[in-house]
Design an enzyme around this catalytic site. Structure first.
Site, PDB file in Angstrom:
ATOM      1  N   TRP A 125       0.822  -1.217   0.000  1.00 53.03           N
ATOM      2  CA  TRP A 125       0.000   0.000   0.000  1.00 53.03           C
ATOM      3  C   TRP A 125       0.850   1.259   0.000  1.00 53.03           C
ATOM      4  O   TRP A 125       0.550   2.223  -0.708  1.00 53.03           O
ATOM      5  CB  TRP A 125      -1.002  -0.018   1.157  1.00 53.03           C
ATOM      6  CG  TRP A 125      -2.109  -0.997   0.883  1.00 53.03           C
ATOM      7  CD1 TRP A 125      -2.391  -2.143   1.565  1.00 53.03           C
ATOM      8  CD2 TRP A 125      -3.062  -0.936  -0.197  1.00 53.03           C
ATOM      9  NE1 TRP A 125      -3.457  -2.794   0.989  1.00 53.03           N
ATOM     10  CE2 TRP A 125      -3.889  -2.082  -0.086  1.00 53.03           C
ATOM     11  CE3 TRP A 125      -3.297  -0.034  -1.239  1.00 53.03           C
ATOM     12  CZ2 TRP A 125      -4.937  -2.344  -0.986  1.00 53.03           C
ATOM     13  CZ3 TRP A 125      -4.344  -0.292  -2.138  1.00 53.03           C
ATOM     14  CH2 TRP A 125      -5.143  -1.438  -2.001  1.00 53.03           C
ATOM     15  N   LYS A 138     -12.875  -1.821   6.103  1.00 54.24           N
ATOM     16  CA  LYS A 138     -12.191  -2.831   6.915  1.00 54.24           C
ATOM     17  C   LYS A 138     -12.702  -2.804   8.356  1.00 54.24           C
ATOM     18  O   LYS A 138     -13.245  -3.786   8.819  1.00 54.24           O
ATOM     19  CB  LYS A 138     -10.675  -2.618   6.885  1.00 54.24           C
ATOM     20  CG  LYS A 138      -9.999  -3.186   5.630  1.00 54.24           C
ATOM     21  CD  LYS A 138      -9.837  -2.211   4.509  1.00 54.24           C
ATOM     22  CE  LYS A 138      -9.266  -2.840   3.263  1.00 54.24           C
ATOM     23  NZ  LYS A 138      -8.336  -1.967   2.561  1.00 54.24           N
ATOM     24  N   ASP A 184      -1.882   6.174   6.794  1.00 53.76           N
ATOM     25  CA  ASP A 184      -2.958   5.364   6.221  1.00 53.76           C
ATOM     26  C   ASP A 184      -3.261   4.266   7.238  1.00 53.76           C
ATOM     27  O   ASP A 184      -2.476   3.333   7.409  1.00 53.76           O
ATOM     28  CB  ASP A 184      -2.505   4.763   4.879  1.00 53.76           C
ATOM     29  CG  ASP A 184      -3.572   3.859   4.249  1.00 53.76           C
ATOM     30  OD1 ASP A 184      -4.612   3.600   4.897  1.00 53.76           O
ATOM     31  OD2 ASP A 184      -3.359   3.410   3.100  1.00 53.76           O
TER      32      ASP A 184
END
Ligand SMILES: *Cc1c(COP(=O)(O)O)cnc(C)c1O
Length: 365
Positions: free
Chosen positions: A102, A201, A177
């Site tokens: 990511w 999530k 993040d």
């Protein structure tokens, strides 16, 4: 009706209580005669839903008054562009700490808008660890330092908060993040300039992106930043410059209330520690499975593991599915298996997984 144990990395399992409440309120939200989906975002009913969601989130994370909560859209991937567009300002360089798939993606996107300095990377370890802050090579005057504090694919979680004051650079805002571990553990929001995450999530349905940003970082957007993505505009309009993802905000609000009923972040963190320990202890004690992440940096939320005999992978997944354990296949970039055990996964689900892992190994080992 039967529900499975859902180990998806995202969109992921939601608390059953929340889904039941949403079902009960689907056609008529609290006597309004409407579904939340049918309400004006500017009506008093929806405004009360959004305000309550923000208040509950602020309470859960103890968000200081000088931070704004923004309900945005575009997911964490859009934030990879929105953040440099808003924060680079007159500085041209941003620093990135790269710890997995990511953050690799984030730094690549940022290069469209400015100069990127890779302050640290764990590439040499195949992204199985987090470089300590003392080893970060920060540039002289970066606009911010970007981190991904839980790498969902690699299963690597920061074992420390990236508090730059500890390395004498407390003036540089830290961006994090937190898509896949927000609300799973206590954090000190004041150590960050900006925290963001896609909702699917640990928060609620896909379509909502949460941004928590310090006041002084608003108002520096580049002239070509899309208006709907200018943090100042979004904040001034209470996340209603454009129509927000109303139903996703409502479900997120129900999840925040569920977390509060469970005892807040401290209680869910204790449960997450217990769940992760149960699964990692089993994997470590087995010679049939393995986890390859640095022990100090193992994620409590995303647990990748491999069968030592990869030829059994398809059989494993088929038998797991038959046993009611779903979405265990690892990300295609790393292979193997991955169990995501977010807040809404009860310990009974992790126990069911461990029981299955033990049984499968006994039969096939
Ligand atoms: C899932 C995830 C993303 C991508 O989110 P989108 O909503 O698909 O944009 C980004 N970062 C992390 C850490 C993630 O887990």
């Amino acid at each position: 009706m039967s529900r499975v144990w859902n180990f998806s990395a995202g969109p992921a399992v939601l608390p059953e209580e929340v889904l039941r409440q949403a079902a009960d309120e689907m056609l008529d939200w609290q006597g309004s005669g409407m579904s939340v989906m049918e309400m004006s975002h500017r009506g008093k009913e929806f405004i009360s839903i959004a305000e309550q969601a923000e208040a509950d989130l602020r309470e859960l994370l103890a968000i200081p008054a000088n931070y704004r909560v923004l309900f945005m859209q575009g997911g964490a991937i859009a934030e990879n562009a929105i953040i440099p567009l808003n924060l680079l300002g007159s500085r041209r360089v941003a620093d990135y700490v790269v710890t997995g798939a990511w953050s690799v993606k984030s730094q690549k996107e940022a290069r469209k808008y400015g100069e990127v300095n890779i302050a640290a990377t764990s590439e040499a370890s195949a992204y199985t660890t987090v470089p300590p802050m003392a080893d970060w090579n920060l540039s002289a005057d970066p606009a911010y330092v970007f981190t991904c504090t839980n790498e969902t694919i690699g299963g690597v979680e920061f074992p420390f908060e990236p508090d730059l004051a500890q390395v004498g650079r407390g003036d540089v805002p830290v961006v994090a993040d937190m898509s896949s571990h927000i609300l799973s553990r206590a954090i000190d929001v004041s150590k960050y300039g900006l925290i963001f995450g896609g909702a699917q999530k640990n928060i609620g349905p896909a379509g909502l992106t949460l941004v928590v940003v310090r006041d002084d970082l608003l108002g520096h957007a580049m002239p070509h930043c899309p208006t709907a993505f200018d943090f100042r505009i979004v904040a001034d309009n209470h996340s209603m410059y454009n129509t927000p993802p109303t139903y996703a905000i409502y479900i997120a609000g129900l999840v925040f209330q569920w977390l509060k009923r469970k005892g807040g972040i401290a209680a869910i963190e204790a449960q997450n520690v217990a769940k992760a320990k149960l699964l990692y202890d089993f994997l470590d004690g087995s010679d049939f499975y393995e986890n390859r992440v640095d022990r100090a940096c193992r994620s409590r939320m995303n647990v990748p593991f491999y069968l030592k005999d990869g030829a059994l992978d398809d059989t494993f997944l088929a038998e797991a599915k038959a046993a009611g354990l779903l979405q265990l296949k690892g990300h295609k970039s790393v292979g193997g298996m991955r169990a995501s055990i977010y807040n809404a996964m009860p310990i009974a689900g992790v126990q069911a997984l461990v029981d299955f892992l033990r049984d499968f190994a006994a039969r096939r080992g």
